[in-house]
Motif scaffolding. Structure first.
Motif, short mmCIF file in Angstrom:
data_model
loop_
_atom_site.label_atom_id
_atom_site.label_comp_id
_atom_site.label_asym_id
_atom_site.label_seq_id
_atom_site.Cartn_x
_atom_site.Cartn_y
_atom_site.Cartn_z
N THR A 221 0.82 -1.22 0.00
CA THR A 221 0.00 0.00 0.00
C THR A 221 0.85 1.27 0.00
OG1 THR A 221 -0.10 -0.07 2.42
CG2 THR A 221 -1.92 -1.10 1.23
N GLY B 149 2.39 5.37 4.59
CA GLY B 149 3.03 6.62 4.97
C GLY B 149 3.31 6.67 6.46
N GLY B 150 2.88 7.74 7.11
CA GLY B 150 3.08 7.83 8.54
C GLY B 150 3.44 9.22 8.99
N ARG C 198 7.86 3.78 -0.12
CA ARG C 198 8.58 3.63 -1.41
C ARG C 198 10.02 4.14 -1.34
NH1 ARG C 198 6.24 8.39 -3.47
NH2 ARG C 198 4.42 7.24 -4.13
N ASN D 128 -1.58 16.04 3.99
CA ASN D 128 -2.33 14.78 4.03
C ASN D 128 -3.36 14.82 5.16
OD1 ASN D 128 -1.33 11.27 4.47
ND2 ASN D 128 -3.17 12.14 3.55
N GLY E 255 -3.71 9.88 -0.11
CA GLY E 255 -2.30 10.20 0.06
C GLY E 255 -1.49 9.00 0.50
N GLU E 256 -2.09 8.16 1.36
CA GLU E 256 -1.30 7.06 1.92
C GLU E 256 -2.12 5.81 2.21
OE1 GLU E 256 0.43 8.53 5.55
OE2 GLU E 256 -1.50 8.78 6.54
N HIS E 257 -3.43 5.86 2.17
CA HIS E 257 -4.21 4.68 2.53
C HIS E 257 -4.40 3.71 1.39
CE1 HIS E 257 -6.23 6.57 6.33
NE2 HIS E 257 -4.93 6.45 6.44
#
Lengths: 478, 478
Positions: free
Chosen positions: A166, A169-170, A180, A396, A434-436
């Motif tokens: 996926t 992020g964080g 990535r 985000n 953005g990150e999910h």
């Protein structure tokens, strides 16, 4: 976000296998992985019908837990031959219904592959199986004085394989980037059974198309990740945190811009809106100010001297940008407490209702306040409680809708509101996730963001990997 | 590296067009881009038969310089309809024959698209057309107090489009990563004429497969890049440089390991072997020690205090690792002079012979000395002069073969030697190219590195983008 479970975005019925084939399935899978690692009981099928995304569920025919790359390959070859859907998953902590088996078939759970194969301080890397949790990898790195930088909110349960799939992020994304940026190489099994190794142990490697990054964020639709080599960093000497309160999110957003304009890119720049601060304070009693319009949490890591200097400077900039109050955490305990305030936003909000829908949209960072205004306006118009927190540094946002137990058609209203929120994000040069991830939840909005031509191209790329279309059908590339 | 020019790796003759079609070509292209922007004269065809890679050349039928994305799309649609090869290129400064038109057809030169569309200090990004040079982008960023981190050796002539297409590296890769880490979004034209926009202005965006990264390093075989949005950083307050001499590369390599083990990841950690130091000193007279076995150049940037501290510490670690001498540059002028020593390695070596073949291989950083020993042994056995310099921090070596003017079959021997060098790199967990790319030069070695199954997969991915196979045929994905 779809409220009609059991159907994919195209409205196709789940459970694509004819009865007799389903009957053979368990036996065939047991012949590959052993009887102990195939589940077809009601409890298992119900459990693996869902991931952490509310409202989505669809039962698989079987759950299989392979114990090796060879077993993964054998299951995939079998599935491709028979045209049986396979949905790979780790902890299932994703929030976009990425691992709901929309078309039935097999859920392939990779949690048995949970070995940390190597942590190399000399090479600043770790090699792990996909079922290792993010926290276990981070802890193993820390024991060698190293940092695994990505830190998704679900890190104690989420797996590295899921993080890669996926592109998780964080809280440290602003300075360190997302998953990535830290993946060096992958071992992955194609749906047709071939095992490939992309990238490797090197920071620089341009031999071939960048399949490492293509697989990162492909949400289990192109290949099954069976090993990841990730980059580590020397652990920073110190981590520090501070908090600033503002009258409004617009003020907080201006402070973020001023910090960046000052030449500072700290590890962490998080925000909570008034509704979140209230919920968190009620939940955790951390002594947060509930009269403020917004809370900005900032943090950095590095050498002791640098961190102290950076935090002091951010505090000054916040003050000059009209902060009501700025506090620097005087010790690690207080610093951890402040970070906990941010991390517990979701559980704190969840307590308020029967159903919590946590969403994910991103806009350019200087449009954050504008976007939150749009969210509030949309929520009010639909009569919904939506609180927003997120990563101010990279724009985000996580608008989170809390529904009352007695709000019968609340989920439908939330669905319509989020469709407007995604459209608003796109209109502000932002994105629907953005990150999910896209999963089943965002697929209906994907073309609005990337265009029909690109959606068609994704389909052709998917076909290049998965000619039979067995891998996580109804998701990206469908 | 192939010595047989005019043929692709498969031995097919260049110049694939039948005569009559070639005759129409110029007129058809002129109808799209205007007569002034199509070249079919001998001078142009000879010039665009080559890039910066020695020994490779193949004449195109026409050279076209489009002035807009629409013109790029129209040329590509035309080429797909007619099955005419198109090789996109910028400055042609690549060193892997990535832009030699192996199958003839059209060379599409993107240097007319040379506008910097936007530099945004608020968003820390720039948006540029592909023909902007790396140095022009870096200068535009610097004028706003910002840093464009990638700095390939060819930066004064190389274009951003070319940098993205080859995922260019450079001297700051250890701390900042390579081009891929700094590309946020792309506009690109598919061979079939569709214009897609991947990514955007955001640090976090997971809407769809990561085509931004897939196109980065795809060497003009998947799409033509017509715009790039790149991330910028606040410019560091100070940059500092130091130099350490060692008895041997093995000692220098141990010092690099000790620096990393000390928790330091500096911006720059470059090495020159004895042969390079000698050549550079003869060329530039910088006062380098010619009696040492290896030179290690180290540098970092950041706040004044941090840089001073880091450089002093690296100096100490080098001293403790047996450095013969350590010098920190006392001012910017001296610092620039030291960096120039590294940057002029190639011209300095080029003076020594009639033909200079600069190669690119990478191994895990702790195996650097082992790899240079292997290179020296291979060079001696083949009676070749190969000097090696490169990026010690990320194990990226540039063995450079200088051939004497009267060495008739020297190029063939060099070819055989480099084949052994690539095999040695792979055997040490390394790769055949760290930052220069595959192009036509490395394609014969690609399967040795990534395996036949992955090569077959690259072909299918290529087909998903380029069904007619017109874009840069004979390169990646062929």
């Amino acid at each position: 976000m779809h409220t009609h479970a059991q159907t994919g975005p195209a409205g196709r019925r789940a459970g694509g296998l004819p009865g007799d084939l389903a009957g053979d399935l368990a036996g065939d899978l047991a012949a590959i992985v052993g009887r102990d690692h195939v589940r077809t009981d009601d409890g298992a099928l119900a459990a693996y019908a869902r991931d952490a995304t509310p409202l989505f569920h669809a039962r698989p025919q079987a759950v299989v837990l392979p114990g090796s790359t060879d077993e993964v390959a054998a299951v995939l070859r079998y599935a491709t031959e028979r045209g049986v859907p396979v949905v790979p998953r780790g902890a299932g902590s994703n929030l976009c219904a990425a691992t709901v088996p929309l078309r039935g078939g097999i859920v392939m759970v990779l949690t048995r592959l949970d070995r940390i194969l190597e942590v190399s301080p000399a090479e600043l890397l770790a090699r792990v199986q996909p079922g290792v949790t993010t926290a276990a990898l981070a802890d193993a790195a820390a024991r060698e004085g190293l940092l695994y930088a990505p830190d998704p909110g679900s890190r104690t349960v989420s797996t590295v394989g899921g993080n890669v799939a996926t592109c998780a992020g964080g809280l440290r994304g602003l300075k360190y980037g997302v998953t990535r940026n830290h993946v060096l190489g992958l071992e992955a099994v194609l749906p047709t059974g071939e095992v490939i190794r992309t990238g490797g142990r090197l920071w620089k490697d341009v031999a071939g198309y960048d399949l490492t990054r293509l697989l990162t964020g492909s949400e289990g639709t192109l290949a099954v990740i069976t090993e990841a080599t990730v980059a580590l960093l020397p652990a920073p000497e110190e981590t520090g945190t501070g908090v600033a309160y503002f009258d409004s999110l617009a003020d907080a957003s201006r402070a973020v811009a001023a910090v960046i304009a000052d030449g500072i890119v700290p590890a962490t720049l998080e925000f909570l809106d008034r509704k979140c601060v209230s919920a968190v304070e009620e939940f955790a009693g951390l002594g947060l100010r509930r009269d403020a319009g917004a809370l900005l949490l900032f943090g950095d890591d590095g050498s002791r001297r640098t961190v102290a200097g950076t935090l002091a400077r951010i505090g000054e900039v916040c003050g000059a940008s009209g902060a009501l109050e700025v506090t620097l955490a005087e010790d690690v305990a207080r610093s951890d407490a402040l970070l906990a305030a941010r991390r517990c936003s979701l559980p704190a909000l969840s307590r308020l209702g029967s159903l919590t829908i946590l969403e994910d949209a991103t806009v350019p960072r200087h449009r954050l306040a504008e976007m939150v205004d749009r969210i509030d306006e949309i929520a009010d118009r639909h009569g919904l409680r939506i609180a927003t927190f997120g990563h101010a540094g990279d724009g985000n946002l996580h608008p989170t809708c809390v529904l009352d137990p007695d709000d019968g058609e609340g989920a439908d209203r939330a669905h319509r509101a989020f469709a407007e929120i995604f459209a608003a994000a796109i209109a502000l040069d932002g994105t629907i996730t953005g990150e999910h991830g896209v999963g089943a939840a965002k697929l209906p909005y994907l073309a609005d963001r990337i265009g029909d031509d690109q959606v068609a191209l994704l389909r052709r790329v998917k076909q290049a990997f998965d000619p039979a279309g067995i891998l996580n059908p109804g998701k990206l590339g469908s």
